[in-house]
Write an enzyme that holds these catalytic residues in place. Structure first.
Site, PDB file in Angstrom:
ATOM      1  N   LYS A  84       0.859  -1.187   0.000  1.00 47.65           N
ATOM      2  CA  LYS A  84       0.000   0.000   0.000  1.00 47.65           C
ATOM      3  C   LYS A  84       0.889   1.228   0.000  1.00 47.65           C
ATOM      4  CE  LYS A  84      -4.493   1.061   0.519  1.00 47.65           C
ATOM      5  NZ  LYS A  84      -5.656   0.323   0.044  1.00 47.65           N
ATOM      6  N   GLY A 138     -22.192   5.434   4.677  1.00 54.84           N
ATOM      7  CA  GLY A 138     -21.312   5.848   3.590  1.00 54.84           C
ATOM      8  C   GLY A 138     -21.945   5.590   2.236  1.00 54.84           C
ATOM      9  N   GLY A 166     -20.820   6.430  -0.712  1.00 55.79           N
ATOM     10  CA  GLY A 166     -19.780   6.748  -1.692  1.00 55.79           C
ATOM     11  C   GLY A 166     -19.881   5.815  -2.881  1.00 55.79           C
ATOM     12  N   VAL A 200     -18.778   2.809  -3.399  1.00 51.03           N
ATOM     13  CA  VAL A 200     -19.182   1.435  -3.087  1.00 51.03           C
ATOM     14  C   VAL A 200     -20.593   1.430  -2.493  1.00 51.03           C
ATOM     15  CG1 VAL A 200     -18.658  -0.642  -1.748  1.00 51.03           C
ATOM     16  CG2 VAL A 200     -16.785   0.721  -2.685  1.00 51.03           C
TER      17      VAL A 200
HETATM   18  P1  NAD Z   1     -15.831   6.993  -1.087  1.00 49.99           P
HETATM   19  O1  NAD Z   1     -14.811   7.981  -0.648  1.00 49.99           O
HETATM   20  O2  NAD Z   1     -16.380   7.065  -2.470  1.00 49.99           O
HETATM   21  O3  NAD Z   1     -17.099   7.050  -0.098  1.00 49.99           O
HETATM   22  C1  NAD Z   1     -17.012   7.149   1.279  1.00 49.99           C
HETATM   23  C2  NAD Z   1     -18.309   7.783   1.772  1.00 49.99           C
HETATM   24  O4  NAD Z   1     -18.302   7.754   3.196  1.00 49.99           O
HETATM   25  C3  NAD Z   1     -18.461   9.257   1.336  1.00 49.99           C
HETATM   26  O5  NAD Z   1     -19.766   9.462   0.835  1.00 49.99           O
HETATM   27  C4  NAD Z   1     -18.247  10.009   2.635  1.00 49.99           C
HETATM   28  O6  NAD Z   1     -18.943  11.239   2.702  1.00 49.99           O
HETATM   29  C5  NAD Z   1     -18.784   9.018   3.663  1.00 49.99           C
HETATM   30  N1  NAD Z   1     -18.324   9.243   5.020  1.00 49.99           N
HETATM   31  C6  NAD Z   1     -17.097   9.615   5.459  1.00 49.99           C
HETATM   32  N2  NAD Z   1     -17.093   9.713   6.798  1.00 49.99           N
HETATM   33  C7  NAD Z   1     -18.340   9.371   7.211  1.00 49.99           C
HETATM   34  C8  NAD Z   1     -18.963   9.273   8.473  1.00 49.99           C
HETATM   35  N3  NAD Z   1     -18.304   9.553   9.602  1.00 49.99           N
HETATM   36  N4  NAD Z   1     -20.259   8.892   8.525  1.00 49.99           N
HETATM   37  C9  NAD Z   1     -20.947   8.609   7.403  1.00 49.99           C
HETATM   38  N5  NAD Z   1     -20.412   8.698   6.164  1.00 49.99           N
HETATM   39  C10 NAD Z   1     -19.126   9.073   6.084  1.00 49.99           C
HETATM   40  O7  NAD Z   1     -15.197   5.561  -0.782  1.00 49.99           O
HETATM   41  P2  NAD Z   1     -15.597   4.169  -1.434  1.00 49.99           P
HETATM   42  O8  NAD Z   1     -14.752   3.934  -2.620  1.00 49.99           O
HETATM   43  O9  NAD Z   1     -17.087   4.081  -1.548  1.00 49.99           O
HETATM   44  O10 NAD Z   1     -15.087   3.147  -0.310  1.00 49.99           O
HETATM   45  C11 NAD Z   1     -15.805   3.006   0.897  1.00 49.99           C
HETATM   46  C12 NAD Z   1     -14.958   2.227   1.886  1.00 49.99           C
HETATM   47  O11 NAD Z   1     -14.658   0.942   1.358  1.00 49.99           O
HETATM   48  C13 NAD Z   1     -13.594   2.868   2.196  1.00 49.99           C
HETATM   49  O12 NAD Z   1     -13.274   2.602   3.534  1.00 49.99           O
HETATM   50  C14 NAD Z   1     -12.645   2.140   1.268  1.00 49.99           C
HETATM   51  O13 NAD Z   1     -11.312   2.115   1.792  1.00 49.99           O
HETATM   52  C15 NAD Z   1     -13.242   0.746   1.297  1.00 49.99           C
HETATM   53  N6  NAD Z   1     -12.945  -0.035   0.094  1.00 49.99           N
HETATM   54  C16 NAD Z   1     -13.245   0.445  -1.130  1.00 49.99           C
HETATM   55  C17 NAD Z   1     -12.961  -0.297  -2.262  1.00 49.99           C
HETATM   56  C18 NAD Z   1     -13.299   0.209  -3.637  1.00 49.99           C
HETATM   57  O14 NAD Z   1     -13.268  -0.581  -4.593  1.00 49.99           O
HETATM   58  N7  NAD Z   1     -13.652   1.478  -3.797  1.00 49.99           N
HETATM   59  C19 NAD Z   1     -12.365  -1.566  -2.130  1.00 49.99           C
HETATM   60  C20 NAD Z   1     -12.090  -2.067  -0.852  1.00 49.99           C
HETATM   61  C21 NAD Z   1     -12.382  -1.283   0.259  1.00 49.99           C
END
Ligand code: NAD
Length: 357
Positions: free
Chosen positions: A82, A182, A184, A186
């Site tokens: 990472k 969240g 986001g 995912v």
């Molecule tokens: P993203 O940044 O697109 O979305 C994260 C969301 O969480 C955002 O909408 C943000 O506003 C919200 N958020 C942040 N703090 C918060 C809180 N305290 N309460 C409520 N909502 C909050 O990220 P993503 O790509 O959707 O990934 C989500 C999680 O999954 C992350 O932890 C990431 O590391 C993990 N992950 C993602 C992937 C991937 O393929 N994108 C793969 C493995 C793990």
């Protein structure tokens, strides 16, 4: 007293950590390589404004170890790595910054392969690719697999269904009340899957725009006050925001039967909160097992991308989740520890194959 970097590396089993700085572009990077027994280390590049360099190092070490477990348990021939870049994404990101970083990645000669993560995009990977071939998740128009989030979300959905099978005897999400924290990349796709199957979604996010993207599409989604989410009456909690949301405080309030979500490092302290969940009768689907869809997608990109093949491999998360529950029950240990043992066993078995000992 805080452990030195070398002491942390020794206790967590890291092979190598590279520190990089460049005054011209403002780049400050830490590339952590945890274990390369199964193959080159692969893991995303995270750009974050850390409070301290110590926090950044700890994050790089924890996340790279998680990648070793994630690839190992998913049957991939990849190790764990990472990269963590320190600073304000809005000020730093430009072509020169990414290309300078790409040159540092290239210096590792393929021992570390990078990808997208928090605050990095396919477009950024395109710049990195100008300086190194050791990058994945490049845009689809360059032959890459693009954004891995929808595939990660699908894997979380599959793992969630497996947990329902164990807890309720049926894997249907119909009628289940699921708290998604969240909305986001995912979280939003996960919500699509849950709503499509007749589940009731309760949503929490700190970003109003992302909430709107969901509520405009699905009028049935109920938005919760962020301070009260753990008091909600739910069946499943899906952490899809940041890590460490499963902690002593949240566990004491949670009224769910299952925790199954996308975030990395969901348990604030696996040794404390893994057993605490067992005591409370909450079935936890280990984070690095259930959120492996993205890395699986990327591993397929490395062989020549084919979405159907990626999805077929992600579907195996269902069986692997049930296998994890069985092992935990058999050995009387918590699910996260059982998942770590599954990953460690594969690494040890393949190490023997490689050395012939
Ligand atoms: P993203 O940044 O697109 O979305 C994260 C969301 O969480 C955002 O909408 C943000 O506003 C919200 N958020 C942040 N703090 C918060 C809180 N305290 N309460 C409520 N909502 C909050 O990220 P993503 O790509 O959707 O990934 C989500 C999680 O999954 C992350 O932890 C990431 O590391 C993990 N992950 C993602 C992937 C991937 O393929 N994108 C793969 C493995 C793990």
């Amino acid at each position: 007293m805080q452990q030195s970097v070398l002491e942390q590396m020794q206790s967590m089993g890291h092979e190598q950590v590279m520190f990089c700085t460049d005054p011209h572009t403002g780049l400050n990077a830490i590339i952590a390589i945890h274990n390369t027994t199964l193959g080159p280390s692969l893991g995303g590049t995270r750009l974050w404004n850390y409070n301290s360099h110590e926090d950044a190092i700890t994050d790089a070490l924890r996340l790279s170890r998680g990648m070793t477990y994630k690839s190992a348990i998913s049957g991939l021939n990849l190790g764990g790595g990472k990269a963590v870049l320190i600073g304000d994404a809005s000020k730093l990101k430009n072509e020169a910054y990414w290309r300078r970083y790409g040159r540092f990645v290239n210096n590792l000669g393929g021992k570390y392969i990078t990808a997208e993560d928090v605050n990095t995009s396919s477009k950024d990977m395109e710049y990195i690719a100008m300086e190194t071939k050791h990058v994945t998740g490049v845009p689809e128009y360059l032959g890459g697999s693009g954004d891995p989030s929808p595939v990660t979300a699908y894997g979380v959905y599959v793992g969630m269904k497996a947990a329902c099978k164990k807890v309720y005897g049926s894997d249907s999400l119909s009628g289940k009340r699921v708290l998604v924290q969240g909305a986001g990349n995912v979280g939003r796709t996960l919500i699509d899957h849950i709503v499509e199957e007749g589940g009731k979604v309760l949503l929490s996010d700190i970003n109003e725009n992302n909430i709107k993207l969901v509520t405009q599409k699905h009028s049935s989604v109920e938005v919760l006050n962020n301070n009260e989410i753990f008091n909600a009456d739910i069946d499943i909690y899906a952490p899809c925001a940041l890590g460490a949301s499963v902690n002593t405080d949240s566990i004491s309030k949670l009224k769910c039967a299952i925790i199954a979500g996308a975030a990395n490092n969901q348990l604030a302290d696996e040794n404390v909160h893994g057993p605490m969940l067992v005591e409370k009768g909450i079935t936890y689907v280990p984070d690095f097992l259930i959120n492996a869809g993205g890395i699986i997608n990327i591993s397929v990109e490395m062989e020549g991308y084919n979405r159907a093949r990626a999805i077929a491999i992600v579907d195996k998360i269902y069986g692997r989740t049930l296998e994890n529950f069985e092992l935990a029950a058999k050995e009387n240990i918590h699910n996260q520890l059982a998942a770590m043992r599954m990953a460690e066993k594969r690494i040890a078995d393949i190490a023997k194959v490689k050395t012939g000992l």
